[in-house]
Design a protein around this motif. Structure first.
Motif, PDB file in Angstrom:
ATOM      1  N   THR A  23       0.823  -1.212   0.000  1.00 24.90           N
ATOM      2  CA  THR A  23       0.000   0.000   0.000  1.00 24.90           C
ATOM      3  C   THR A  23       0.859   1.264   0.000  1.00 24.90           C
ATOM      4  O   THR A  23       0.595   2.212  -0.750  1.00 24.90           O
ATOM      5  CB  THR A  23      -0.937   0.008   1.231  1.00 24.90           C
ATOM      6  OG1 THR A  23      -1.750  -1.165   1.197  1.00 24.90           O
ATOM      7  CG2 THR A  23      -1.829   1.238   1.268  1.00 24.90           C
ATOM      8  N   SER A  57      -1.083  -7.010  -5.470  1.00 26.47           N
ATOM      9  CA  SER A  57      -1.077  -5.627  -5.015  1.00 26.47           C
ATOM     10  C   SER A  57      -2.011  -5.402  -3.838  1.00 26.47           C
ATOM     11  O   SER A  57      -3.194  -5.743  -3.875  1.00 26.47           O
ATOM     12  CB  SER A  57      -1.472  -4.680  -6.149  1.00 26.47           C
ATOM     13  OG  SER A  57      -1.474  -3.338  -5.663  1.00 26.47           O
ATOM     14  N   ILE A  61      -7.995  -1.307   0.595  1.00 30.87           N
ATOM     15  CA  ILE A  61      -8.510  -0.489   1.699  1.00 30.87           C
ATOM     16  C   ILE A  61      -7.951   0.931   1.577  1.00 30.87           C
ATOM     17  O   ILE A  61      -8.658   1.922   1.777  1.00 30.87           O
ATOM     18  CB  ILE A  61      -8.161  -1.159   3.051  1.00 30.87           C
ATOM     19  CG1 ILE A  61      -8.952  -2.478   3.149  1.00 30.87           C
ATOM     20  CG2 ILE A  61      -8.458  -0.233   4.238  1.00 30.87           C
ATOM     21  CD1 ILE A  61      -8.574  -3.380   4.284  1.00 30.87           C
ATOM     22  N   GLY A  62      -6.686   1.024   1.186  1.00 33.88           N
ATOM     23  CA  GLY A  62      -6.048   2.334   0.998  1.00 33.88           C
ATOM     24  C   GLY A  62      -6.768   3.173  -0.049  1.00 33.88           C
ATOM     25  O   GLY A  62      -6.957   4.386   0.136  1.00 33.88           O
ATOM     26  N   ASN A 142      -5.136  -9.892  -5.333  1.00 34.48           N
ATOM     27  CA  ASN A 142      -5.213  -9.392  -3.962  1.00 34.48           C
ATOM     28  C   ASN A 142      -5.999 -10.407  -3.158  1.00 34.48           C
ATOM     29  O   ASN A 142      -6.620 -11.319  -3.713  1.00 34.48           O
ATOM     30  CB  ASN A 142      -5.898  -8.014  -3.934  1.00 34.48           C
ATOM     31  CG  ASN A 142      -5.650  -7.248  -2.614  1.00 34.48           C
ATOM     32  OD1 ASN A 142      -5.018  -7.749  -1.678  1.00 34.48           O
ATOM     33  ND2 ASN A 142      -6.168  -6.025  -2.547  1.00 34.48           N
ATOM     34  N   ASP A 145     -10.607  -9.453   0.445  1.00 38.87           N
ATOM     35  CA  ASP A 145     -10.850  -8.932   1.805  1.00 38.87           C
ATOM     36  C   ASP A 145     -12.330  -8.751   2.127  1.00 38.87           C
ATOM     37  O   ASP A 145     -12.722  -8.763   3.286  1.00 38.87           O
ATOM     38  CB  ASP A 145     -10.161  -7.569   1.972  1.00 38.87           C
ATOM     39  CG  ASP A 145      -8.652  -7.673   1.879  1.00 38.87           C
ATOM     40  OD1 ASP A 145      -8.081  -8.524   2.565  1.00 38.87           O
ATOM     41  OD2 ASP A 145      -8.050  -6.895   1.119  1.00 38.87           O
ATOM     42  N   ASN A 157      -0.115  -9.341   2.596  1.00 37.47           N
ATOM     43  CA  ASN A 157       0.120  -9.639   1.183  1.00 37.47           C
ATOM     44  C   ASN A 157       1.525 -10.156   0.891  1.00 37.47           C
ATOM     45  O   ASN A 157       1.790 -10.579  -0.224  1.00 37.47           O
ATOM     46  CB  ASN A 157      -0.222  -8.419   0.317  1.00 37.47           C
ATOM     47  CG  ASN A 157      -1.716  -8.381   0.012  1.00 37.47           C
ATOM     48  OD1 ASN A 157      -2.496  -9.129   0.603  1.00 37.47           O
ATOM     49  ND2 ASN A 157      -2.115  -7.532  -0.928  1.00 37.47           N
TER      50      ASN A 157
HETATM   51  N1  GLU Z   1      -5.304  -6.798   1.140  1.00 40.23           N
HETATM   52  C1  GLU Z   1      -5.111  -5.552   1.827  1.00 40.23           C
HETATM   53  C2  GLU Z   1      -5.538  -4.380   0.915  1.00 40.23           C
HETATM   54  O1  GLU Z   1      -5.570  -4.520  -0.274  1.00 40.23           O
HETATM   55  C3  GLU Z   1      -3.668  -5.317   2.217  1.00 40.23           C
HETATM   56  C4  GLU Z   1      -2.969  -6.367   3.033  1.00 40.23           C
HETATM   57  C5  GLU Z   1      -1.486  -6.037   3.168  1.00 40.23           C
HETATM   58  O2  GLU Z   1      -1.077  -4.926   2.864  1.00 40.23           O
HETATM   59  O3  GLU Z   1      -0.676  -6.893   3.543  1.00 40.23           O
HETATM   60  O4  GLU Z   1      -5.816  -3.298   1.400  1.00 40.23           O
END
Ligand code: GLU
Length: 275
Positions: A23, A57, A61-62, A142, A145, A157
């Motif tokens: 992220t 990737s 959430i970001g 991904n 989630d 990840n």
């Molecule tokens: N899968 C989460 C996302 O895409 C991130 C998990 C991680 O950064 O390790 O926000």
């Protein structure tokens, strides 16, 4: 005696690479702005390596936080809803940047832990990734989630990257991060910390350098990276932990510069190295 390989040898000899992007690489998490330029240049440099590659990737959430002006998820349900909101934004950005670089053939793949660690999920995933390869399509993967709760999640990840590399039969896993790989101590608060360029064996002492926490800062974020390297090494996959601040980091590695990376050859797994 084993001759030491360099990251260049590894990338040179890798037919297939899985690149994990965190992220922090793709989003400026202080201002909640997408690092478009970084992604554009990174994608160009991955394509220029002329290897088969897939991307894992983070950033679902970001991206939702970017969309919601930095708002923080307050509950598990919030995180799942944020992931549902952010994942299509994340994928759309990749799709656009790949198109700019000359290919619009990108596919979104979302896994749960179950898919990657049990049958028939694992074989189905393997077959799908192979079929995408035949279609000359790059996947952007991904964790799913939105439906994976904490009990059934891979959770980070880095390990998801290792599991993807295993399912995709990759030779090398590259973990893009915000430090120059592994250090003997946290370089952010310890000026004597020494950079480790090549790990000869993933001994308990090396594994302990990962510290105890997750997150993408300092050696804390190394724990999941070393765990992922251990998992990858157990299946004969090399890992390179590289500072992705400069988007051409892989080209620089390929050109023999590796002061910004730590390379863990697959033989670094003790049981493999000393067999
Ligand atoms: N899968 C989460 C996302 O895409 C991130 C998990 C991680 O950064 O390790 O926000």
């Amino acid at each position: 005696m084993r001759t030491k390989l360099t990251p260049k040898d590894i990338i040179d000899n890798s037919k297939r690479i899985v690149i994990k992007i965190g992220t922090n690489s793709i989003i400026d998490v202080e201002h909640w702005v997408i690092k478009r330029e970084w992604l554009r240049k990174s994608i160009e440099s991955y394509i220029a390596l002329n290897r088969e590659f897939g991307i894992v990737s983070s950033g679902a959430i970001g991206m939702a936080r970017v969309e919601l002006d930095g708002q923080r998820p307050q509950s598990i349900e919030d995180r799942q809803a944020f992931a549902a909101l952010g994942q299509p934004i994340l994928f759309d950005i990749y799709k656009r940047e790949f198109a700019r670089a000359g290919t619009s053939r990108v596919a979104q793949v979302l896994f749960t832990k179950h898919d990657l660690t049990t049958e028939p999920g694992f074989s189905t995933t393997q077959n799908t990734l192979a079929a995408l390869r035949r279609l000359k399509t790059t996947y952007i993967a991904n964790e799913n989630d939105t439906v994976a709760n904490d009990e059934i999640k891979v959770g980070d990840n880095d390990n998801l990257g290792a599991l993807t590399a295993i399912a995709d039969n990759a030779d090398t896993l590259i973990l893009i991060t915000d430090v120059n790989g592994l250090y003997t101590a946290n370089p952010k608060n310890n000026p004597d910390a020494e950079h480790i360029q090549i790990v000869d064996a993933l001994t308990p002492e090396i594994m302990a350098l990962g510290g105890g926490t997750n997150g993408d800062h300092g050696t804390g974020g190394m724990k999941t990276k070393l765990d992922a390297a251990f998992l990858a090494a157990s299946r004969g996959i090399n890992t390179i932990i590289v500072n992705g601040e400069k988007p051409d980091c892989l080209t620089r590695l390929f050109d023999g510069e590796f002061d910004h990376a730590t390379f863990i050859p697959h033989t670094a797994h003790p049981t493999i190295a000393f067999k």
